[in-house]
Write a protein that holds these residues in place. Structure first.
Motif, PDB file in Angstrom:
ATOM      1  N   LEU A  56       0.828  -1.215   0.000  1.00 33.46           N
ATOM      2  CA  LEU A  56       0.000   0.000   0.000  1.00 33.46           C
ATOM      3  C   LEU A  56       0.861   1.264   0.000  1.00 33.46           C
ATOM      4  CD1 LEU A  56      -2.832  -1.012   2.484  1.00 33.46           C
ATOM      5  CD2 LEU A  56      -2.995  -0.774   0.008  1.00 33.46           C
ATOM      6  N   ASP A  57       1.974   1.245   0.733  1.00 35.40           N
ATOM      7  CA  ASP A  57       2.876   2.397   0.781  1.00 35.40           C
ATOM      8  C   ASP A  57       3.486   2.675  -0.591  1.00 35.40           C
ATOM      9  OD1 ASP A  57       4.406   4.482   2.132  1.00 35.40           O
ATOM     10  OD2 ASP A  57       6.121   3.170   1.765  1.00 35.40           O
ATOM     11  N   VAL A  58       3.931   1.619  -1.256  1.00 38.83           N
ATOM     12  CA  VAL A  58       4.510   1.788  -2.595  1.00 38.83           C
ATOM     13  C   VAL A  58       3.462   2.334  -3.556  1.00 38.83           C
ATOM     14  CG1 VAL A  58       5.441   0.524  -4.575  1.00 38.83           C
ATOM     15  CG2 VAL A  58       6.336   0.084  -2.298  1.00 38.83           C
ATOM     16  N   GLY A  59       2.240   1.820  -3.460  1.00 37.71           N
ATOM     17  CA  GLY A  59       1.163   2.326  -4.316  1.00 37.71           C
ATOM     18  C   GLY A  59       0.877   3.795  -4.070  1.00 37.71           C
ATOM     19  N   ALA A  60       0.850   4.199  -2.808  1.00 35.58           N
ATOM     20  CA  ALA A  60       0.602   5.603  -2.483  1.00 35.58           C
ATOM     21  C   ALA A  60       1.734   6.489  -2.981  1.00 35.58           C
ATOM     22  CB  ALA A  60       0.428   5.759  -0.971  1.00 35.58           C
ATOM     23  N   GLN A  61       2.973   6.046  -2.806  1.00 34.62           N
ATOM     24  CA  GLN A  61       4.127   6.833  -3.264  1.00 34.62           C
ATOM     25  C   GLN A  61       4.113   6.999  -4.781  1.00 34.62           C
ATOM     26  OE1 GLN A  61       6.172   8.494  -1.436  1.00 34.62           O
ATOM     27  NE2 GLN A  61       5.367   7.714   0.474  1.00 34.62           N
ATOM     28  N   LEU A  62       3.826   5.921  -5.499  1.00 34.19           N
ATOM     29  CA  LEU A  62       3.773   6.011  -6.962  1.00 34.19           C
ATOM     30  C   LEU A  62       2.667   6.956  -7.411  1.00 34.19           C
ATOM     31  CD1 LEU A  62       4.411   2.302  -7.988  1.00 34.19           C
ATOM     32  CD2 LEU A  62       5.963   4.246  -8.257  1.00 34.19           C
ATOM     33  N   ASN A  63       1.549   6.938  -6.703  1.00 40.18           N
ATOM     34  CA  ASN A  63       0.457   7.834  -7.048  1.00 40.18           C
ATOM     35  C   ASN A  63       0.844   9.290  -6.814  1.00 40.18           C
ATOM     36  OD1 ASN A  63      -2.213   8.290  -7.958  1.00 40.18           O
ATOM     37  ND2 ASN A  63      -2.814   8.699  -5.852  1.00 40.18           N
ATOM     38  N   VAL A  64       1.520   9.582  -5.712  1.00 36.70           N
ATOM     39  CA  VAL A  64       1.972  10.949  -5.432  1.00 36.70           C
ATOM     40  C   VAL A  64       2.928  11.429  -6.524  1.00 36.70           C
ATOM     41  CG1 VAL A  64       3.409  12.340  -3.871  1.00 36.70           C
ATOM     42  CG2 VAL A  64       1.627  10.871  -2.943  1.00 36.70           C
ATOM     43  N   TRP A  65       3.897  10.588  -6.890  1.00 39.28           N
ATOM     44  CA  TRP A  65       4.845  10.952  -7.940  1.00 39.28           C
ATOM     45  C   TRP A  65       4.122  11.170  -9.269  1.00 39.28           C
ATOM     46  CZ3 TRP A  65      10.097  11.846  -8.060  1.00 39.28           C
ATOM     47  CH2 TRP A  65      10.761  11.670  -6.855  1.00 39.28           C
ATOM     48  N   ARG A  66       3.129  10.321  -9.581  1.00 35.89           N
ATOM     49  CA  ARG A  66       2.406  10.443 -10.847  1.00 35.89           C
ATOM     50  C   ARG A  66       1.616  11.737 -10.895  1.00 35.89           C
ATOM     51  NH1 ARG A  66      -2.629   6.838 -12.185  1.00 35.89           N
ATOM     52  NH2 ARG A  66      -3.151   8.035 -10.351  1.00 35.89           N
ATOM     53  N   VAL A  67       0.894  12.054  -9.823  1.00 36.87           N
ATOM     54  CA  VAL A  67       0.076  13.274  -9.799  1.00 36.87           C
ATOM     55  C   VAL A  67       0.958  14.507  -9.920  1.00 36.87           C
ATOM     56  CG1 VAL A  67      -1.391  14.692  -8.308  1.00 36.87           C
ATOM     57  CG2 VAL A  67      -1.847  12.254  -8.534  1.00 36.87           C
ATOM     58  N   ILE A  68       2.054  14.554  -9.176  1.00 33.66           N
ATOM     59  CA  ILE A  68       2.944  15.713  -9.240  1.00 33.66           C
ATOM     60  C   ILE A  68       3.618  15.799 -10.607  1.00 33.66           C
ATOM     61  CG2 ILE A  68       5.090  16.686  -8.312  1.00 33.66           C
ATOM     62  CD1 ILE A  68       4.134  15.810  -5.566  1.00 33.66           C
ATOM     63  N   GLY A  69       4.043  14.664 -11.138  1.00 33.21           N
ATOM     64  CA  GLY A  69       4.707  14.666 -12.443  1.00 33.21           C
ATOM     65  C   GLY A  69       3.788  15.081 -13.579  1.00 33.21           C
ATOM     66  N   VAL A  70       2.558  14.576 -13.583  1.00 34.75           N
ATOM     67  CA  VAL A  70       1.620  14.885 -14.661  1.00 34.75           C
ATOM     68  C   VAL A  70       1.107  16.311 -14.556  1.00 34.75           C
ATOM     69  CG1 VAL A  70      -0.677  14.316 -15.567  1.00 34.75           C
ATOM     70  CG2 VAL A  70       0.929  12.493 -15.041  1.00 34.75           C
ATOM     71  N   SER A  71       0.856  16.771 -13.325  1.00 31.22           N
ATOM     72  CA  SER A  71       0.305  18.119 -13.160  1.00 31.22           C
ATOM     73  C   SER A  71       1.337  19.201 -13.468  1.00 31.22           C
ATOM     74  CB  SER A  71      -0.230  18.313 -11.739  1.00 31.22           C
ATOM     75  OG  SER A  71       0.833  18.386 -10.816  1.00 31.22           O
ATOM     76  N   GLY A  72       2.623  18.885 -13.237  1.00 34.01           N
ATOM     77  CA  GLY A  72       3.660  19.889 -13.460  1.00 34.01           C
ATOM     78  C   GLY A  72       3.673  20.964 -12.384  1.00 34.01           C
ATOM     79  N   LYS A  73       3.054  20.675 -11.251  1.00 30.16           N
ATOM     80  CA  LYS A  73       2.998  21.645 -10.152  1.00 30.16           C
ATOM     81  C   LYS A  73       3.660  21.056  -8.918  1.00 30.16           C
ATOM     82  CE  LYS A  73      -1.317  23.418 -11.867  1.00 30.16           C
ATOM     83  NZ  LYS A  73      -1.685  24.764 -11.863  1.00 30.16           N
ATOM     84  N   ARG A  74       3.927  21.920  -7.954  1.00 25.42           N
ATOM     85  CA  ARG A  74       4.492  21.457  -6.687  1.00 25.42           C
ATOM     86  C   ARG A  74       3.391  20.785  -5.863  1.00 25.42           C
ATOM     87  NH1 ARG A  74       6.866  26.470  -7.737  1.00 25.42           N
ATOM     88  NH2 ARG A  74       9.142  26.349  -7.805  1.00 25.42           N
ATOM     89  N   GLY A  75       3.810  19.968  -4.903  1.00 24.68           N
ATOM     90  CA  GLY A  75       2.856  19.261  -4.061  1.00 24.68           C
ATOM     91  C   GLY A  75       1.907  20.204  -3.334  1.00 24.68           C
ATOM     92  N   GLN A  76       2.437  21.336  -2.856  1.00 28.24           N
ATOM     93  CA  GLN A  76       1.623  22.317  -2.147  1.00 28.24           C
ATOM     94  C   GLN A  76       0.546  22.893  -3.070  1.00 28.24           C
ATOM     95  OE1 GLN A  76       3.818  25.652  -0.687  1.00 28.24           O
ATOM     96  NE2 GLN A  76       2.038  26.634   0.206  1.00 28.24           N
ATOM     97  N   GLU A  77       0.912  23.149  -4.319  1.00 30.72           N
ATOM     98  CA  GLU A  77      -0.048  23.712  -5.266  1.00 30.72           C
ATOM     99  C   GLU A  77      -1.146  22.709  -5.594  1.00 30.72           C
ATOM    100  OE1 GLU A  77       2.525  24.727  -8.460  1.00 30.72           O
ATOM    101  OE2 GLU A  77       3.309  26.514  -7.479  1.00 30.72           O
ATOM    102  N   VAL A  78      -0.783  21.441  -5.735  1.00 28.66           N
ATOM    103  CA  VAL A  78      -1.773  20.401  -6.012  1.00 28.66           C
ATOM    104  C   VAL A  78      -2.745  20.285  -4.838  1.00 28.66           C
ATOM    105  CG1 VAL A  78      -2.113  17.938  -6.427  1.00 28.66           C
ATOM    106  CG2 VAL A  78      -0.241  19.124  -7.557  1.00 28.66           C
ATOM    107  N   ALA A  79      -2.214  20.292  -3.615  1.00 31.77           N
ATOM    108  CA  ALA A  79      -3.068  20.203  -2.428  1.00 31.77           C
ATOM    109  C   ALA A  79      -4.002  21.411  -2.340  1.00 31.77           C
ATOM    110  CB  ALA A  79      -2.212  20.095  -1.168  1.00 31.77           C
ATOM    111  N   ASN A  80      -3.524  22.588  -2.692  1.00 24.73           N
ATOM    112  CA  ASN A  80      -4.375  23.786  -2.669  1.00 24.73           C
ATOM    113  C   ASN A  80      -5.469  23.709  -3.727  1.00 24.73           C
ATOM    114  OD1 ASN A  80      -3.441  25.298  -0.493  1.00 24.73           O
ATOM    115  ND2 ASN A  80      -1.773  26.164  -1.695  1.00 24.73           N
ATOM    116  N   MET A  81      -5.207  23.018  -4.831  1.00 22.43           N
ATOM    117  CA  MET A  81      -6.236  22.837  -5.851  1.00 22.43           C
ATOM    118  C   MET A  81      -7.324  21.879  -5.360  1.00 22.43           C
ATOM    119  SD  MET A  81      -3.859  22.649  -9.290  1.00 22.43           S
ATOM    120  CE  MET A  81      -5.060  21.724 -10.183  1.00 22.43           C
TER     121      MET A  81
END
Length: 98
Positions: A56-81
């Motif tokens: 589950l941890d690996v799945g969550a980490q891969l999802n975080v990397w995918r969302v940040i990579g695809v969005s092209g934004k910082r983690g803080q900006e994605v969370a604010n969206m």
């Protein structure tokens, strides 16, 4: 038609932000100590729980990397969206944890 030699600027801060976000969710020493105690007591049944939590941890980490990579934004900006103000809360929690 655009020229073929046009360079795409790579934003290293996005990659560093993803790495920092991943590092903040890493397993701490207290968790490892308790895992050792419970594994000794419960043996194989607890080993299965550990395996599932790692998957589950690996799945969550891969999802975080995918969302940040695809969005092209910082983690803080994605969370604010997702929820306005959430990025700032996450940043404060990360600073307090370090």
């Amino acid at each position: 038609m655009e020229p073929k030699d046009k360079k795409v600027k790579f934003d290293w801060s996005l990659l560093l932000g993803a790495a920092f976000l991943m590092a903040t969710s890493s397993i701490g020493p207290g968790f490892l100590t308790q895992t050792t105690v419970f594994t000794q007591k419960l043996m194989a049944s607890f080993g299965f729980v550990i395996l599932i939590s790692i998957i589950l941890d690996v799945g969550a980490q891969l999802n975080v990397w995918r969302v940040i990579g695809v969005s092209g934004k910082r983690g803080q900006e994605v969370a604010n969206m997702v929820l306005p103000g959430l990025g700032y809360l996450v940043s404060v929690l990360i600073v307090m944890a370090v």
